[in-house]
Design a protein around this motif. Structure first.
Motif, PDB file in Angstrom:
ATOM      1  N   VAL A  45       0.841  -1.197   0.000  1.00 52.24           N
ATOM      2  CA  VAL A  45       0.000   0.000   0.000  1.00 52.24           C
ATOM      3  C   VAL A  45       0.879   1.251   0.000  1.00 52.24           C
ATOM      4  O   VAL A  45       0.619   2.212  -0.736  1.00 52.24           O
ATOM      5  N   LYS A  56       0.545   3.614  -3.135  1.00 49.11           N
ATOM      6  CA  LYS A  56       0.005   4.930  -2.806  1.00 49.11           C
ATOM      7  C   LYS A  56       0.951   6.018  -3.305  1.00 49.11           C
ATOM      8  O   LYS A  56       0.523   7.002  -3.926  1.00 49.11           O
ATOM      9  N   ILE A 107      -5.187   0.427  -5.222  1.00 51.66           N
ATOM     10  CA  ILE A 107      -4.583   1.480  -4.399  1.00 51.66           C
ATOM     11  C   ILE A 107      -3.964   2.566  -5.280  1.00 51.66           C
ATOM     12  O   ILE A 107      -4.124   3.764  -5.016  1.00 51.66           O
ATOM     13  N   LEU A 137      -4.351   2.589   3.731  1.00 50.53           N
ATOM     14  CA  LEU A 137      -4.340   3.759   2.851  1.00 50.53           C
ATOM     15  C   LEU A 137      -4.703   5.030   3.596  1.00 50.53           C
ATOM     16  O   LEU A 137      -4.125   6.093   3.367  1.00 50.53           O
TER      17      LEU A 137
END
Length: 347
Positions: A120, A124, A153, A345
């Motif tokens: 993530v 991200k 993501i 997230l």
């Protein structure tokens, strides 16, 4: 003396604007098998100049220098420039295509939630870099595992880029399924079409041949009629495709880099050039309309047609109870992955 055609092609190649293509994890095994195919025109076209941007972590920059030297030494006419970097602001600038291969691999003793948390953070950051630096028309293919959730993501982290521009790689599973059927029938893989990979690029994926056709002796036969072994198609065939990556690692002691690279080329070529009429391929794409009963807000592998660089889920395929159960099981895994990843997230 050059022919008129040769002169024309030379002028076209010199005047065409290069496509800017990013490959992350560019010092790794998959990229090493992938980059030559992109640079020589197998993906974006035999008359399309390429600028390759190679991103990896700082300790891998010396390896990237060696990759750049090899690409230079190939003396490929389409390759205009190769840019090795460890900086996102360089890597993601003005991209036409991004192939996100690099991810955190699962290490011994690592729980799945730890793997999701690490990835993530990576996707991200890369999604935010796409948002900030890339063209809004960029086509993004996520390869690094867990590919479906990493793709979601990245898409969520780039809100101004259409979610339809993001996809994840299930073409390797698609190719594996096609090849297994072809070998069973004693025909080339090109004579097997319309296999489907539903769901997650994981051991819960569902390789479905209920809509597959096999060309034998000039006639298209339904896969079940061509194979003539329902037990194999509903049993060993499915588990073989699901576990093929692990089988390659067990035999080779390394992951399936060559076949993954070929699948990436197939996937991106179809995005750029489209799929043949009457055929569909498998891609992990954004689920937004409850297609085939799949929950929204997932990256789920569906059968798709592609035209003008836009994919469309193939509608109206009959789904029997056997398929329904397996499609729902892989969707449930993706929902669980998504919900876990989203907590990281927003953290």
């Amino acid at each position: 003396m050059l022919s008129k055609l040769a002169v024309f092609l030379y002028v076209v190649l010199q005047s065409a604007e290069p496509v800017r293509v990013l490959v992350t994890g560019a010092a790794g095994q998959i990229a090493y098998s992938l980059l030559f195919g992109i640079a020589k025109g197998d993906v974006f076209g035999k008359d399309q100049p390429i600028t390759l941007i190679l991103l990896d972590i700082t300790p891998m920059l010396p390896v990237l220098d060696g990759v750049v030297m090899e690409l230079q030494d190939c003396a490929l006419p389409l390759l205009r420039e190769v840019i090795p970097t460890d900086k996102e602001e360089v890597a993601f600038k003005d991209l036409d295509a991004a192939i996100l291969v690099g991810s955190m691999p699962r290490r011994e003793g690592m729980e799945r939630k730890d793997l999701l948390k690490a990835n993530v953070a990576i996707f991200k950051s890369q999604g935010a870099a796409l948002e900030k630096y890339a063209k809004k028309t960029v086509k993004v293919l996520v390869v690094g595992n867990p590919a479906n959730t990493n793709c979601l993501i990245a898409a969520k982290s780039a809100p101004s880029i259409p979610k339809e521009n993001f996809s994840c790689l299930t073409r390797l599973d698609h190719n594996r399924a096609r090849s297994q059927v072809a070998m069973r029938c004693g025909v080339p893989a090109t004579q097997v079409k319309n296999v489907i990979i539903w769901g997650n690029h994981s051991s819960t994926q569902y390789p479905d041949v209920h809509h597959c056709k096999v060309n034998m002796a000039g006639s298209d036969l339904a896969c079940f009629d061509a194979v003539k072994d329902d037990d194999w198609l509903k049993g060993a065939f499915i588990s073989t495709v699901q576990q093929r990556g692990a089988a390659v690692i067990a035999a080779r002691k390394l992951s399936s880099a060559m076949s993954a690279a070929k699948a990436i080329c197939d996937h991106m070529r179809d995005i750029w050039s489209g799929t043949p009429e009457g055929e569909f391929v498998s891609m992990g794409v954004y689920s937004s309309s409850n297609s085939y009963g799949v929950a929204e807000d997932l990256i789920y592998s569906f059968p798709v047609h592609i035209k003008d660089k836009q994919w469309k889920i193939v509608d109206g395929l009959a789904i029997n109870d056997f398929s329904r159960g397996k499609m729902d099981a892989t969707a449930a895994e993706l929902v669980e992955e998504r919900d876990t990843a989203v907590t990281f997230l927003s953290a």
